[in-house]
Design an enzyme around this catalytic site. Structure first.
Site, PDB file in Angstrom:
ATOM      1  N   TYR A 108      44.489  95.316  21.581  1.00 37.93           N
ATOM      2  CA  TYR A 108      44.376  93.866  21.756  1.00 37.93           C
ATOM      3  C   TYR A 108      45.654  93.270  22.309  1.00 37.93           C
ATOM      4  O   TYR A 108      46.745  93.612  21.858  1.00 37.93           O
ATOM      5  CB  TYR A 108      44.086  93.185  20.410  1.00 37.93           C
ATOM      6  CG  TYR A 108      42.688  93.412  19.906  1.00 37.93           C
ATOM      7  CD1 TYR A 108      41.579  93.011  20.645  1.00 37.93           C
ATOM      8  CD2 TYR A 108      42.482  94.012  18.668  1.00 37.93           C
ATOM      9  CE1 TYR A 108      40.299  93.212  20.165  1.00 37.93           C
ATOM     10  CE2 TYR A 108      41.207  94.210  18.173  1.00 37.93           C
ATOM     11  CZ  TYR A 108      40.112  93.811  18.932  1.00 37.93           C
ATOM     12  OH  TYR A 108      38.859  94.000  18.455  1.00 37.93           O
ATOM     13  N   LYS A 160      52.361  93.634 -13.387  1.00 42.23           N
ATOM     14  CA  LYS A 160      51.588  92.490 -12.884  1.00 42.23           C
ATOM     15  C   LYS A 160      50.921  92.855 -11.543  1.00 42.23           C
ATOM     16  O   LYS A 160      51.277  93.866 -10.930  1.00 42.23           O
ATOM     17  CB  LYS A 160      52.520  91.291 -12.724  1.00 42.23           C
ATOM     18  CG  LYS A 160      53.603  91.515 -11.696  1.00 42.23           C
ATOM     19  CD  LYS A 160      54.739  90.504 -11.821  1.00 42.23           C
ATOM     20  CE  LYS A 160      55.776  90.777 -10.741  1.00 42.23           C
ATOM     21  NZ  LYS A 160      57.042  90.078 -10.971  1.00 42.23           N
TER      22      LYS A 160
HETATM   23  C1  LIG Z   1      58.195  90.945 -11.038  1.00 42.31           C
HETATM   24  C2  LIG Z   1      59.230  90.655 -12.058  1.00 42.31           C
HETATM   25  C3  LIG Z   1      60.096  91.664 -12.506  1.00 42.31           C
HETATM   26  C4  LIG Z   1      60.183  93.035 -11.889  1.00 42.31           C
HETATM   27  O1  LIG Z   1      60.977  92.969 -10.728  1.00 42.31           O
HETATM   28  P1  LIG Z   1      61.252  94.268  -9.823  1.00 42.31           P
HETATM   29  O2  LIG Z   1      62.115  93.761  -8.740  1.00 42.31           O
HETATM   30  O3  LIG Z   1      59.913  94.700  -9.319  1.00 42.31           O
HETATM   31  O4  LIG Z   1      61.890  95.269 -10.702  1.00 42.31           O
HETATM   32  C5  LIG Z   1      60.940  91.360 -13.561  1.00 42.31           C
HETATM   33  N1  LIG Z   1      60.937  90.118 -14.118  1.00 42.31           N
HETATM   34  C6  LIG Z   1      60.145  89.132 -13.680  1.00 42.31           C
HETATM   35  C7  LIG Z   1      60.215  87.797 -14.321  1.00 42.31           C
HETATM   36  C8  LIG Z   1      59.266  89.361 -12.632  1.00 42.31           C
HETATM   37  O5  LIG Z   1      58.494  88.363 -12.188  1.00 42.31           O
END
Ligand SMILES: *Cc1c(COP(=O)(O)O)cnc(C)c1O
Length: 361
Positions: A261, A43
């Protein structure tokens, strides 16, 4: 990704993706969970790593998980033939149609989604039922699982039902909620030969009994440690994202003068200060405080003063460096986990943000 390849071409800061490292890290998942199928989580543009490139290097995964239908559609249209799971499922009838047209497997996490499926005909879908076992984000509450399951079971379009839940504290293996969630999950599933998935990266490494039929790793694929107390190196995970730029200038600044800054950092002596050509405009975290390391010529040089849009100043005392030298923000020479802990955040945020901001290539 065309957009990724053309954005910010003119900037010095750039990101490269190490496909062999991705493959290696998937191999580590399989070594930890040899009897489970792997749903690789890609994702948010594969956590900023370019989803199409990542999917091609991860061709040994059994399935891919994305957050939204549109992400999965893009991957399908690019020619990916693997099972694609949509973690947030469909938000409306239109998205449900996309799931059908592109053969996506939606995650059903609310009763209304099950009912929409029940009232639909004409196609066939494999779905996942997400169960809330204690995270209280997405998922059907334990006491409502039976109702959602019965609705899905009687929906003509539903071809198969698989089961999913998600840990709230897998990064801390000793947290008491982990086993409570796992037990609730296993006990509430109404089928004896179900396909089940609850293990994210942290659980892949630290909780063997949670592996079940499908593991669902994300962050470990990208070479960052999912556990609070273990480094990526100890776990033999290789960094995939290489985020680098160049030393744009070296300044010699007098004792007592301040840098950047807000004049937040004062030179304790006459000293060389390097200006690295990367900043929050490239996705480097602005909130990284003085002391956050940048790798230059074998040295971890602490940043001094605030991060600017296009530059970061670093302490070059004792470093043999000249204008134009490589500067690594994170990657093989410096773990993104180290930068994240200085910046008070997690690698996930840094990878997504820089990966979706800086120039790829
Ligand atoms: C993002 C996500 C994962 C992966 O998690 P990691 O900690 O990156 O391994 C697995 N399941 C769901 C539902 C997620 O949203």
């Amino acid at each position: 990704m065309k957009q990724g390849l053309t954005r910010h071409r003119e900037r010095s800061a750039r990101i490269q993706i190490d496909g062999e490292a991705l493959r290696h890290n998937l191999g580590r998942v399989k070594a930890y969970a040899p009897s489970s199928k792997v749903m690789a989580v890609i994702k948010a543009n594969a956590y900023g790593h370019d989803v199409l490139a990542a999917a091609s290097y991860l061709d040994a995964a059994d399935a891919f998980a994305l957050a939204m239908p549109a992400e999965a559609v893009a991957l399908r249209r690019a020619g990916c033939s693997r099972p694609l799971i949509v973690l947030q499922g469909f938000a409306n009838q239109e998205e449900l149609k996309l799931c059908s047209r592109y053969d996506l497997q939606p995650v059903i996490h609310q009763q209304w989604q099950a009912e929409l499926l029940y009232s639909t005909s004409r196609f066939s879908l494999d779905v996942w039922l997400k169960i809330d076992t204690g995270m209280h984000r997405l998922g059907v509450p334990l006491e409502a699982v039976d109702q959602a399951y019965q609705t899905l079971k009687s929906a003509a379009v539903v071809h198969s039902i698989q089961f999913m839940s998600h840990f709230a504290n897998a990064d801390d293996p000793s947290h008491l909620l982990n086993n409570k969630q796992l037990e609730s999950f296993i006990n509430v599933i109404p089928e004896s030969d179900a396909q089940r998935s609850i293990a994210n990266s942290a659980a892949v490494i630290s909780n063997v009994s949670s592996h079940l039929e499908w593991v669902r790793p994300g962050i470990m694929l990208y070479g960052s440690s999912p556990l609070l107390e273990r480094s990526a190196e100890e776990l033999d995970l290789r960094p995939v994202m290489q985020f680098e730029s160049r030393l744009a200038a070296i300044q010699y600044v007098r004792k007592g003068e301040t840098i950047g800054y807000g004049s937040t950092w004062q030179c304790p002596e006459d000293m060389p200060v390097g200006v690295v050509a990367a900043g929050y405009g490239d996705g480097y975290p602005r909130h990284a405080p003085s002391g956050t390391p940048v790798w230059i010529n074998g040295h971890l040089c602490p940043s001094v003063g605030r991060v600017s849009m296009d530059s970061i100043c670093v302490d070059l005392r004792g470093v043999d460096a000249s204008h134009g030298d490589r500067a690594v923000l994170w990657g093989r020479e410096l773990s993104v986990d180290t930068v994240a802990s200085h910046a008070g955040t997690i690698s996930y945020e840094l990878l997504c943000h820089a990966g979706n901001t800086a120039n790829l290539g």
